[in-house]
Design an enzyme around this catalytic site. Structure first.
Site, short mmCIF file in Angstrom:
data_model
loop_
_atom_site.label_atom_id
_atom_site.label_comp_id
_atom_site.label_asym_id
_atom_site.label_seq_id
_atom_site.Cartn_x
_atom_site.Cartn_y
_atom_site.Cartn_z
N HIS A 95 3.17 4.26 -3.57
CA HIS A 95 3.60 5.63 -3.87
C HIS A 95 4.96 5.63 -4.57
O HIS A 95 5.20 6.38 -5.51
CB HIS A 95 3.73 6.46 -2.59
CG HIS A 95 2.42 6.78 -1.94
ND1 HIS A 95 1.46 7.57 -2.53
CD2 HIS A 95 1.93 6.44 -0.71
CE1 HIS A 95 0.43 7.70 -1.70
NE2 HIS A 95 0.69 7.03 -0.60
N TYR B 174 3.44 15.81 3.79
CA TYR B 174 3.04 14.43 3.51
C TYR B 174 4.04 13.75 2.58
O TYR B 174 4.43 14.29 1.54
CB TYR B 174 1.65 14.46 2.88
CG TYR B 174 0.89 13.18 2.92
CD1 TYR B 174 0.67 12.52 4.14
CD2 TYR B 174 0.35 12.62 1.76
CE1 TYR B 174 -0.05 11.34 4.18
CE2 TYR B 174 -0.37 11.43 1.81
CZ TYR B 174 -0.57 10.81 3.02
OH TYR B 174 -1.28 9.63 3.06
N SER C 206 3.11 10.70 9.02
CA SER C 206 3.03 10.70 7.56
C SER C 206 4.20 11.40 6.89
O SER C 206 4.60 11.05 5.79
CB SER C 206 1.73 11.37 7.11
OG SER C 206 0.63 10.90 7.83
N HIS D 20 7.70 7.09 9.17
CA HIS D 20 8.41 7.31 7.91
C HIS D 20 9.84 7.72 8.24
O HIS D 20 10.11 8.26 9.32
CB HIS D 20 7.71 8.37 7.05
CG HIS D 20 6.59 7.80 6.24
ND1 HIS D 20 6.75 7.34 4.96
CD2 HIS D 20 5.28 7.58 6.57
CE1 HIS D 20 5.59 6.87 4.51
NE2 HIS D 20 4.68 7.00 5.47
N HIS E 286 2.88 4.32 13.05
CA HIS E 286 3.31 4.18 11.66
C HIS E 286 4.36 5.26 11.40
O HIS E 286 4.06 6.45 11.51
CB HIS E 286 2.10 4.37 10.73
CG HIS E 286 2.40 4.42 9.27
ND1 HIS E 286 2.22 3.33 8.43
CD2 HIS E 286 2.86 5.42 8.48
CE1 HIS E 286 2.53 3.68 7.19
NE2 HIS E 286 2.93 4.94 7.19
N ARG F 56 0.85 -1.20 0.00
CA ARG F 56 0.00 0.00 0.00
C ARG F 56 0.88 1.24 0.00
O ARG F 56 0.94 1.98 -0.98
CB ARG F 56 -0.96 -0.01 1.19
CG ARG F 56 -2.11 1.01 1.06
CD ARG F 56 -1.72 2.42 1.44
NE ARG F 56 -1.24 2.52 2.82
CZ ARG F 56 -0.69 3.61 3.33
NH1 ARG F 56 -0.53 4.69 2.58
NH2 ARG F 56 -0.25 3.63 4.57
N ASP F 57 1.61 1.48 1.07
CA ASP F 57 2.47 2.67 1.13
C ASP F 57 3.54 2.62 0.05
O ASP F 57 3.92 3.63 -0.54
CB ASP F 57 3.12 2.77 2.51
CG ASP F 57 3.34 4.21 2.96
OD1 ASP F 57 3.65 5.05 2.11
OD2 ASP F 57 3.20 4.49 4.16
#
Length: 339
Positions: free
Chosen positions: A18, A286, A168, A197, A195, A14-15
């Site tokens: 991108h 983001y 995010s 990054h 979550h 999913r991520d």
């Protein structure tokens, strides 16, 4: 003190969408899902990078219909459960019902950190459909602790089984994660997730701090495949947690093998902290904005870093991708006015 058990969700399908311009094929999803299932990954998230219904000109068109990918993942797994992401306003209850019908077992309902109220209908429907339901508070660095708690409690009141604090932009520093996760853990009666990054090279550190403060649901991405500089690298996380005596039930060797042999060849470029992804974390915007900003920078002959910093100043959030072109145009006009 660290807890004794953590449940991991793998987000590369999913991520990671991108990072490869939403170009996953059924064959790629099947190979990755089968390998993750063999490694005993509890949950595998599959959908467009911006969630159900995300395939569009604004968010990026998918090469393959996401429901084909979700169904392929479901049919490839005997152990792992398939999760989907839904952002109200992009995805609808209709897409959620379809995902449940074809076998998804978890729905992660994602909103901006100050907009949890728009998730009520979707969280309620997810519960009605019998899905494990997660509230996903994106861009959590943009809210003070009090607002984060308020919004998390709303999601809990709507029926969420878990609430995630989502970094995010990869902008959090460890002490900020510590304060917020501790506050969530002390205020909610449900599980807390995190979550991360890696835009500031802090995904692993922040994840460990979150676990130490009581987060029991953690996201990872094989080979760091995710937006921006990627997420907490799953295979590394499993090794670190084993060293700490924290149980995940995931096969460490098999995670290393699938990351190296199956996921790595899919990467268009290595997941590293480039100047673009570093600026994402620095500016607090983001992570999925990076590819859009690079394209806009090329079109308008401006520096992508200037675009991202300006977006951060304007506090632009996911769902406002159209602003990227506007900011690039504004910067180009300013550049011309100098001459």
């Amino acid at each position: 003190m660290f807890g004794k058990e953590v449940i991991v969700t793998e987000v590369a399908l999913r991520d990671g969408s991108h990072a490869i311009a939403h170009s996953y094929t059924v064959d790629q999803v099947v190979r990755i899902a089968k390998a993750l299932d063999d490694a005993k990954m509890p949950f595998i998230e599959v959908s467009h990078g911006d969630g159900l219904g995300g395939s569009s000109l604004q968010y990026g068109l998918s090469t393959t219909n996401e429901f084909e990918l979700i169904e392929a993942a479901v049919n490839s797994c005997n152990h792992s459960k398939i999760a989907v992401l839904l952002l109200p306003g992009i995805g609808t209850v209709k897409e959620l019902k379809t995902a449940a019908k074809i076998g998804a077992k978890m729905a992660r309902i994602a909103t901006h950190v100050t907009e949890a109220d728009v998730s009520k209908q979707h969280i309620s429907m997810s519960k009605e459909l019998g899905l494990e339901t997660v509230g996903f508070l994106m861009m959590s660095h943009m809210a003070p602790v009090e607002k984060l708690l308020e919004q998390a409690k709303l999601m809990e009141s709507y029926g969420a089984d878990v609430v995630y604090m989502v970094d995010s932009a990869g902008a959090f520093l460890p002490h900020e994660v510590k304060e917020r996760i501790a506050a969530l853990r002390g205020s909610l009666d449900i599980e807390v997730g995190f979550h991360a990054h890696n835009n500031l090279s802090l995904a692993m550190a922040n994840t460990l701090v979150a676990i130490e403060e009581g987060a029991t649901r953690i996201d990872g991405s094989a080979r760091c495949l995710g937006a921006g500089a990627g997420n907490t690298q799953t295979e590394v996380l499993i090794g670190v947690l084993e060293r700490l005596g924290i149980k995940t039930g995931i096969d460490f060797y098999k995670m290393m093998d699938l990351a190296e042999e199956i996921v790595a060849p899919i990467l268009q470029t290595p997941q590293e902290i480039t100047k673009g992804s570093l600026i994402l974390g620095y500016a607090g915007v983001y992570s999925s904005f990076l590819l859009h900003a690079n394209r806009a920078a090329k079109k308008w002959n401006v520096d992508a870093r200037d675009i991202l910093i300006e977006l951060g100043k304007q506090k632009v959030v996911g769902g406002q991708e159209d602003m990227i072109q506007e900011v690039a145009c504004m910067l180009a006009n300013k550049k011309l006015s100098v001459f």
